[in-house]
Enzyme design. Sequence first.
Site, PDB file in Angstrom:
ATOM      1  N   TYR A 120      36.356  60.847 -40.736  1.00 45.39           N
ATOM      2  CA  TYR A 120      37.182  62.758 -41.349  1.00 45.39           C
ATOM      3  C   TYR A 120      36.742  63.746 -40.963  1.00 45.39           C
ATOM      4  CZ  TYR A 120      40.270  58.587 -42.341  1.00 45.39           C
ATOM      5  OH  TYR A 120      41.075  57.567 -42.281  1.00 45.39           O
ATOM      6  N   PRO A 133      49.330  61.347 -40.380  1.00 41.58           N
ATOM      7  CA  PRO A 133      49.965  60.156 -39.830  1.00 41.58           C
ATOM      8  C   PRO A 133      51.342  60.922 -41.065  1.00 41.58           C
ATOM      9  CG  PRO A 133      48.914  58.713 -40.545  1.00 41.58           C
ATOM     10  CD  PRO A 133      47.925  60.509 -40.948  1.00 41.58           C
ATOM     11  N   HIS A 356      44.604  62.286 -43.561  1.00 45.14           N
ATOM     12  CA  HIS A 356      44.179  61.682 -43.879  1.00 45.14           C
ATOM     13  C   HIS A 356      42.720  60.987 -44.952  1.00 45.14           C
ATOM     14  CE1 HIS A 356      44.373  57.484 -43.282  1.00 45.14           C
ATOM     15  NE2 HIS A 356      44.905  57.026 -41.636  1.00 45.14           N
ATOM     16  N   SER A 568      48.687  49.699 -38.043  1.00 41.40           N
ATOM     17  CA  SER A 568      48.801  49.693 -38.855  1.00 41.40           C
ATOM     18  C   SER A 568      50.082  49.067 -39.459  1.00 41.40           C
ATOM     19  CB  SER A 568      47.780  50.717 -39.081  1.00 41.40           C
ATOM     20  OG  SER A 568      47.548  50.789 -40.880  1.00 41.40           O
TER      21      SER A 568
HETATM   22  N1  COA Z   1      53.322  31.309 -43.638  1.00 44.35           N
HETATM   23  C1  COA Z   1      53.927  31.290 -44.347  1.00 44.35           C
HETATM   24  N2  COA Z   1      53.553  32.706 -45.444  1.00 44.35           N
HETATM   25  C2  COA Z   1      53.042  33.661 -44.740  1.00 44.35           C
HETATM   26  C3  COA Z   1      52.141  32.906 -43.700  1.00 44.35           C
HETATM   27  C4  COA Z   1      52.539  31.649 -43.557  1.00 44.35           C
HETATM   28  N3  COA Z   1      50.949  30.992 -43.178  1.00 44.35           N
HETATM   29  N4  COA Z   1      51.393  34.225 -43.866  1.00 44.35           N
HETATM   30  C5  COA Z   1      50.818  35.310 -44.396  1.00 44.35           C
HETATM   31  N5  COA Z   1      52.443  34.591 -45.570  1.00 44.35           N
HETATM   32  C6  COA Z   1      53.283  35.847 -45.623  1.00 44.35           C
HETATM   33  C7  COA Z   1      52.467  36.705 -46.879  1.00 44.35           C
HETATM   34  O1  COA Z   1      51.883  35.159 -48.649  1.00 44.35           O
HETATM   35  C8  COA Z   1      53.003  37.589 -47.643  1.00 44.35           C
HETATM   36  O2  COA Z   1      54.684  36.774 -48.119  1.00 44.35           O
HETATM   37  P1  COA Z   1      54.927  38.097 -49.206  1.00 44.35           P
HETATM   38  O3  COA Z   1      55.628  39.387 -48.355  1.00 44.35           O
HETATM   39  O4  COA Z   1      55.887  38.026 -50.416  1.00 44.35           O
HETATM   40  O5  COA Z   1      54.176  38.644 -50.306  1.00 44.35           O
HETATM   41  C9  COA Z   1      53.561  37.665 -45.782  1.00 44.35           C
HETATM   42  O6  COA Z   1      53.855  36.829 -45.823  1.00 44.35           O
HETATM   43  C10 COA Z   1      52.730  38.523 -45.215  1.00 44.35           C
HETATM   44  O7  COA Z   1      51.791  38.364 -44.993  1.00 44.35           O
HETATM   45  P2  COA Z   1      50.460  38.436 -43.932  1.00 44.35           P
HETATM   46  O8  COA Z   1      51.823  39.016 -42.874  1.00 44.35           O
HETATM   47  O9  COA Z   1      50.321  37.905 -43.455  1.00 44.35           O
HETATM   48  O10 COA Z   1      50.666  39.945 -44.000  1.00 44.35           O
HETATM   49  P3  COA Z   1      49.753  40.710 -45.153  1.00 44.35           P
HETATM   50  O11 COA Z   1      50.396  41.415 -46.667  1.00 44.35           O
HETATM   51  O12 COA Z   1      48.526  39.576 -45.878  1.00 44.35           O
HETATM   52  O13 COA Z   1      48.876  41.805 -44.849  1.00 44.35           O
HETATM   53  C11 COA Z   1      47.362  43.637 -43.482  1.00 44.35           C
HETATM   54  C12 COA Z   1      48.022  42.121 -43.680  1.00 44.35           C
HETATM   55  C13 COA Z   1      45.877  43.576 -42.669  1.00 44.35           C
HETATM   56  C14 COA Z   1      47.982  44.170 -43.316  1.00 44.35           C
HETATM   57  C15 COA Z   1      46.430  43.891 -45.072  1.00 44.35           C
HETATM   58  O14 COA Z   1      45.571  42.929 -45.177  1.00 44.35           O
HETATM   59  C16 COA Z   1      45.996  45.434 -45.363  1.00 44.35           C
HETATM   60  O15 COA Z   1      45.119  45.047 -45.244  1.00 44.35           O
HETATM   61  N6  COA Z   1      46.741  46.238 -45.714  1.00 44.35           N
HETATM   62  C17 COA Z   1      45.933  47.226 -45.630  1.00 44.35           C
HETATM   63  C18 COA Z   1      46.524  47.889 -44.151  1.00 44.35           C
HETATM   64  C19 COA Z   1      46.016  49.945 -44.592  1.00 44.35           C
HETATM   65  O16 COA Z   1      45.703  50.191 -45.285  1.00 44.35           O
HETATM   66  N7  COA Z   1      47.119  50.123 -43.909  1.00 44.35           N
HETATM   67  C20 COA Z   1      47.257  51.628 -43.741  1.00 44.35           C
HETATM   68  C21 COA Z   1      45.955  52.494 -42.797  1.00 44.35           C
HETATM   69  S1  COA Z   1      46.516  54.208 -42.665  1.00 44.35           S
END
Ligand code: COA
Length: 641
Positions: A120, A133, A356, A568
């Site tokens: 940044y 963003p 950001h 993202s």
């Molecule tokens: N079977 C059934 N459900 C599943 C599954 C499976 N095999 N795998 C995941 N799920 C469910 C999870 O339990 C979760 O349930 P919920 O909606 O009840 O919480 C949901 O599906 C979403 O999981 P998933 O799609 O795997 O994503 P996540 O929530 O783990 O997120 C990232 C993944 C990478 C986005 C997250 O770890 C992260 O780092 N987020 C921050 C990103 C960030 O900072 N972005 C901004 C940048 S400016």
Amino acid sequence: MFSTAIGLSRQVVKYTMSNTMKQAIKPTACLMPLKAKTGRMFIHQRHLPKLPVPPLQQTLYRYLLSVKPLLSDFDFDTTKKLVDDFGRPGGIGEKLQMGLIERSKKLDNWLSQWWLDHAYLNFREPVIIHSSPAVIFPQQSYTDLDGQLKFAASVVAGILDFKVMVDNQSLPVDKLGGSPLCMYQYYKILSSCRIPGSRKDSIVTHPADGPDPPKHIVVAHNYKFFSLEVYKDGWTPLTRSEIYQQLCDIVNRSQETSAPVGILTAENRNTWGKIYNQMNKDRTNRAIFSEIQRSIFVLCLDEKISSLPKEEFDNEVGRQLLHGGGSELNSGNRWADKTLQFIVGPNGACGLQYEHAPAEGPPIATLLDHTLTYCDNVCEDVAPVDNQLTPAKRLKFNLIPDVKEAIENAKISIDSMIEDLELQIFKFKLFGKDFVKANKLSPDGFIQVALQLAYFKIYGESCATYESASLRRYQLGRTDTIRSCSTDSDLFLRAMADSDKSNSELVRLMRQAVESHKEYTNMAVFGDGIDRHLLGLKLMAIEWGWNVPDLMMDTAYNISTHFKLSTSQVPAKTDSTLTFGPVVPDGFGVCYNPKSKHINFAVSAFNSSPSTSSMTLSLKLTESLAEMQNILVQGSMSAKL
Ligand code: COA
């Protein structure tokens, strides 16, 4: 699968370090006073683990795995030799690793300050499009100026309501997969501002528990800026009706446009830094800069929006929020250095833009969810409006001649930047994350594999892909990279292009690709990602005055960090969509908010690249998601037969 001399052993290597090296690791100032925060919001803070330094051999092995689908066999062999050399016992890699481990012992987070500087504050491109963003809110129902100002007043009241939880540290702790997350980003999103420098920027924060905490916001209308006190009698927030009354007064006092000084903040950072330093010599300008920097946030009341057909509305709102639509529209009605700018335009078009450097999207999404819920449930004020309120203070810059010329140049720069950006905001309506979860797959992994497929459909090859992974499980954690392009995703894409493959084979390969993505995600969020580690090793070398290691000068490193897909996930409870620009000239910026029954997408690309079109990628993405759904549905139907 290739073979490698590098084992995946997590065995800890015992390092010894020379005195010169020890002296060269200067602890950087802690980013914030950790011990001072003890409220509910920070209850877990001291117990959060420190970001680990991953084992060197593990990172090198995984790095080779990640570059495999991007390289020819010949290039891969060259890279493998460089990796072997870097990682050999007693070699450069081990010495740098030792430096990182020492650094991690001295600091709360070995990466945070480096990342803040590298990603940044040292970044010299304009923050507009290239870094900041925007979040598009669901369209609101107001249609006239009165409705616009009433909604803006509710937004201000909603943010002040949220601010109470940050100030008294009562905000519920965020969790990811059940683990508490670092909450410090919340402490930085209000009352912060980026300050331009001629070679490097800085950030200031004026928190509620600091000296002389700010009680005002800045309102921009018709390129004029006003400082508006939003508390009275000590710390009583103005009511919604009082804020509305003050906004009406501001709009009445700014019927004519002024010179768009705000447009300077959209300039290249060196250019803006030089003008800023010049302007800052003037007492009036200095006081205005300070007023804006100290303000809780900026509220932009936008005047004009180009009239477009209904189907273009979302794209136009996205553009307005991301860059203001140009020098003839709202680009001068912004202060892009400000961490948070809420933008309320006509016809229900609204959202926010954030700078950001202090935070990622998820804390911003929490703030906006709170604010929009507040706006939806707002009741009429019962208290009478205080008619003795101090009117907002006009912030009138002294326009020295050089500044007038700089404004004209900035207009040209932003207009050409805007001309270059193509944005597609769309809702994928066929299914949402419920369908994917019901098929026992990770929705995020599924979307990422669909993105790989979309790209492959256009270009016939895979590309280096960046997805942000949260490191907020760790003290002061920011992000690492999930490299979404993998050998498994590549196998699936090639199988999709092969008409001989059976549906059951496609299901198997798709599952494998999605699961492999989930594994990488887990690795990244638990601090075992490879990108920040490799960056850390490189920055360690630079800090010691060493040459950048050959490994980081290699074609494979350049290819694998030239993220043509920069992606993202920013989930929000509201039906919002975050959007940002591509990070490379020939790439795409893709952001998504997966909802239960649909997925909101924003795809950006540069028109100047003949090879990219956000419209084409959006169409291919829609097609890919539908095909992947079809494969799963067919698979489960034949399983039942
Ligand atoms: N079977 C059934 N459900 C599943 C599954 C499976 N095999 N795998 C995941 N799920 C469910 C999870 O339990 C979760 O349930 P919920 O909606 O009840 O919480 C949901 O599906 C979403 O999981 P998933 O799609 O795997 O994503 P996540 O929530 O783990 O997120 C990232 C993944 C990478 C986005 C997250 O770890 C992260 O780092 N987020 C921050 C990103 C960030 O900072 N972005 C901004 C940048 S400016």
